[in-house]
Design a protein around this motif. Structure first.
Motif, mmCIF file in Angstrom:
data_model
loop_
_atom_site.group_PDB
_atom_site.id
_atom_site.type_symbol
_atom_site.label_atom_id
_atom_site.label_comp_id
_atom_site.label_asym_id
_atom_site.label_seq_id
_atom_site.Cartn_x
_atom_site.Cartn_y
_atom_site.Cartn_z
ATOM 1 N N ASP A 49 7.259 61.446 7.728
ATOM 2 C CA ASP A 49 7.431 61.629 9.170
ATOM 3 C C ASP A 49 6.543 62.726 9.732
ATOM 4 O OD1 ASP A 49 9.339 59.635 9.271
ATOM 5 O OD2 ASP A 49 10.970 61.013 8.785
ATOM 6 N N GLY A 50 6.092 63.648 8.878
ATOM 7 C CA GLY A 50 5.288 64.743 9.392
ATOM 8 C C GLY A 50 3.809 64.425 9.494
ATOM 9 N N ALA A 51 3.372 63.375 8.828
ATOM 10 C CA ALA A 51 1.952 63.048 8.834
ATOM 11 C C ALA A 51 1.556 62.387 10.145
ATOM 12 C CB ALA A 51 1.618 62.121 7.662
ATOM 13 N N GLU A 52 0.369 62.716 10.617
ATOM 14 C CA GLU A 52 -0.127 62.098 11.843
ATOM 15 C C GLU A 52 -0.546 60.665 11.560
ATOM 16 O OE1 GLU A 52 -3.369 62.999 15.406
ATOM 17 O OE2 GLU A 52 -3.274 64.265 13.610
ATOM 18 N N LEU A 53 -0.199 59.785 12.477
ATOM 19 C CA LEU A 53 -0.550 58.384 12.303
ATOM 20 C C LEU A 53 -2.058 58.198 12.431
ATOM 21 C CD1 LEU A 53 2.254 56.627 14.357
ATOM 22 C CD2 LEU A 53 1.851 56.378 11.909
ATOM 23 N N PRO A 54 -2.618 57.242 11.721
ATOM 24 C CA PRO A 54 -4.056 56.968 11.864
ATOM 25 C C PRO A 54 -4.401 56.564 13.288
ATOM 26 C CG PRO A 54 -3.135 55.822 9.949
ATOM 27 C CD PRO A 54 -1.978 56.383 10.713
ATOM 28 N N LEU A 55 -5.665 56.736 13.631
ATOM 29 C CA LEU A 55 -6.131 56.408 14.973
ATOM 30 C C LEU A 55 -5.909 54.933 15.281
ATOM 31 C CD1 LEU A 55 -7.548 57.290 17.566
ATOM 32 C CD2 LEU A 55 -9.741 56.839 16.444
ATOM 33 N N ALA A 56 -6.036 54.072 14.278
ATOM 34 C CA ALA A 56 -5.838 52.637 14.507
ATOM 35 C C ALA A 56 -4.417 52.352 14.981
ATOM 36 C CB ALA A 56 -6.132 51.858 13.223
ATOM 37 N N CYS A 57 -3.429 53.099 14.461
ATOM 38 C CA CYS A 57 -2.037 52.907 14.893
ATOM 39 C C CYS A 57 -1.854 53.375 16.333
ATOM 40 C CB CYS A 57 -1.093 53.662 13.967
ATOM 41 S SG CYS A 57 -0.978 52.964 12.302
ATOM 42 N N LYS A 58 -2.453 54.504 16.682
ATOM 43 C CA LYS A 58 -2.347 54.993 18.055
ATOM 44 C C LYS A 58 -3.013 54.017 19.029
ATOM 45 C CE LYS A 58 -2.410 59.843 16.597
ATOM 46 N NZ LYS A 58 -3.126 61.120 16.686
ATOM 47 N N ARG A 59 -4.154 53.470 18.612
ATOM 48 C CA ARG A 59 -4.838 52.500 19.471
ATOM 49 C C ARG A 59 -3.980 51.247 19.655
ATOM 50 N NH1 ARG A 59 -9.119 51.931 16.558
ATOM 51 N NH2 ARG A 59 -10.298 53.588 17.550
ATOM 52 N N GLN A 60 -3.344 50.805 18.572
ATOM 53 C CA GLN A 60 -2.497 49.616 18.670
ATOM 54 C C GLN A 60 -1.296 49.882 19.570
ATOM 55 O OE1 GLN A 60 -3.174 46.531 17.407
ATOM 56 N NE2 GLN A 60 -1.426 45.986 18.690
ATOM 57 N N ARG A 61 -0.742 51.071 19.507
ATOM 58 C CA ARG A 61 0.380 51.412 20.374
ATOM 59 C C ARG A 61 -0.044 51.358 21.846
ATOM 60 N NH1 ARG A 61 4.737 55.950 19.937
ATOM 61 N NH2 ARG A 61 4.125 55.834 17.771
ATOM 62 N N LEU A 62 -1.222 51.913 22.155
ATOM 63 C CA LEU A 62 -1.715 51.894 23.526
ATOM 64 C C LEU A 62 -1.901 50.456 24.012
ATOM 65 C CD1 LEU A 62 -2.856 53.400 25.988
ATOM 66 C CD2 LEU A 62 -5.087 53.396 24.853
ATOM 67 N N LEU A 63 -2.466 49.600 23.154
ATOM 68 C CA LEU A 63 -2.677 48.204 23.555
ATOM 69 C C LEU A 63 -1.353 47.467 23.714
ATOM 70 C CD1 LEU A 63 -5.727 47.297 21.277
ATOM 71 C CD2 LEU A 63 -5.729 48.018 23.660
ATOM 72 N N ASP A 64 -0.372 47.786 22.868
ATOM 73 C CA ASP A 64 0.949 47.158 23.002
ATOM 74 C C ASP A 64 1.620 47.565 24.306
ATOM 75 O OD1 ASP A 64 0.667 45.845 20.636
ATOM 76 O OD2 ASP A 64 1.927 47.201 19.464
#
Length: 389
Positions: free
Chosen positions: A16-31
């Motif tokens: 839970d403490g690790a930062e998510l990869p950029l690909a996950c953040k990008r997918q969240r924004l697109l969702d």
């Protein structure tokens, strides 16, 4: 009485403490953009329905038109931005994220100010309440839809309902204050819902990342196991098991009319003495050095494997322009001219070898046995030589 079980914390599947990869953040924004796109034009639609049902448009035509145009232009601009967000996010994620956030907040804030103005100035009580109910519905819906992105969604309720809450508080009266209090409570309720939804979405993203990482680790482990089953760990040459399978295959091809081939068994001369005098570490350097030189000296079609200890087996396909003995002699010359171990610069290496040509009517083990007899004959005759049997 049974002993108490120790309270050992269960390992978490997701860090839970690790930062998510950029690909996950990008997918969240697109969702988030995909979720919001379908409801954008509800805002101007609600506005037009309310102002016409309660005849507000006929008494305030200019304001109605300007407000409607603002909503339509804002919805169209957001729709266009969200349609191009994938390309923007791939080029500059931070810029795309900020642009989408500000476009969303400005659009919601515009409706919030519109609602506050109507609640504060409309002469018709049904008009005020219809606008208020529409705004509450939009706030609840938009917050729930956008809740997977907590930093973005937590501003939706304040922007949509905040201006109206201030107007109600300033107008005074128990009913208005009670309604303003309900709005404030709704803000905290919305924050709780956002935290739950975004936490669940992020947990699923982290689980997906973990599964991908485990799949990569399994693929790496599988490749390592395949290499261990195929190649010798010290020299990087093919190991005995894999060479045996290859020899059986070549023998079968030869029996079915394929090209002939020879087998050479090579044993490094005085290798035990090298280990005894200079240590096993130097012995390992010698084996690695021999493997490197053999790969360079032999032809591309020749295949060498570590057969065991200081013994190597070379598969030499038949070619009309050279013999198996010629290949081994070229290897012998290069060994004589090349330092074999960095730790002992003056050390040079020689070998004894036995060669046999595979016969169509014999098992591959028989050809190996004849090469082995040739190797022992070369040793008995003084080493540093090659014998064909």
């Amino acid at each position: 009485m049974p002993a108490a079980r120790p309270n050992v914390p269960r390992p978490s599947l997701v860090d839970d403490g690790a930062e998510l990869p950029l690909a996950c953040k990008r997918q969240r924004l697109l969702d988030v953009a995909k979720r919001s796109r379908s409801g954008l034009f509800l805002y101007p639609l609600f506005w037009l329905v309310i102002v016409h049902v309660y005849a507000y448009a006929s008494t305030h035509p200019v304001f109605t038109l300007i407000a409607a145009l603002g909503l339509v232009v804002g919805a169209a601009a957001r729709y266009g931005l969200e349609g191009r967000l994938a390309r923007f996010a791939s080029h500059d994620f931070r810029l795309a994220q900020r642009s989408f956030a500000w476009a969303s907040w400005i659009f919601q804030g515009y409706w919030g100010l519109l609602c506050a103005y109507i609640v504060g100035t409309a002469e018709s009580e049904p008009m005020r309440w219809s606008m208020l109910m529409a705004t509450i519905g939009l706030a609840a819906g938009a917050t729930a839809i956008m809740a997977i992105d907590a930093p973005l969604a937590r501003w939706y309720a304040p922007l949509l309902l905040g201006p109206t809450c201030v107007v109600l508080a300033l107008q005074g009266g128990y009913a208005n204050w009670a309604l303003a209090t309900v709005f404030v409570l709704f803000f905290f309720y919305a924050l709780k819902i956002i935290a739950l939804v975004s936490g669940d979405y992020e947990a699923r993203q982290r689980a997906h990342v973990l599964l991908e990482r485990r799949a990569e680790e399994l693929a790496t482990a599988h490749e390592s196991m395949r290499r261990l089953a195929t190649y010798d760990d010290l020299t990087g040459l093919m190991n005995r098991r894999h060479m045996t399978l290859l020899l059986h295959l070549r023998a079968e091809v030869h029996r079915n009319g394929g090209d002939a081939f020879s087998i050479a068994l090579v044993d490094l001369d005085h290798f035990k003495q090298i280990n005894d005098v200079w240590s096993h570490a130097v012995g390992d350097e010698v084996l690695q050095g021999f493997a490197d030189i053999a790969r360079r000296a032999l032809h591309d079609t020749d295949i060498i494997a570590r057969w065991g200890g200081e013994e190597f087996l070379i598969l030499l396909p038949y070619t009309p322009d050279r013999t198996a003995e010629a290949s081994l002699e070229r290897l012998r010359r290069q060994l004589a001219d090349t330092p074999i171990a960095p730790g002992v610069p003056g050390l040079r290496l020689n070998f004894s070898a036995g060669i046999s040509e595979h016969r169509v009517d014999e098992a591959i083990e028989q050809a190996i046995d004849r090469a082995d007899r040739g190797l022992y004959q070369a040793k008995a005759d003084g080493r540093g030589r090659t014998e064909r049997v």
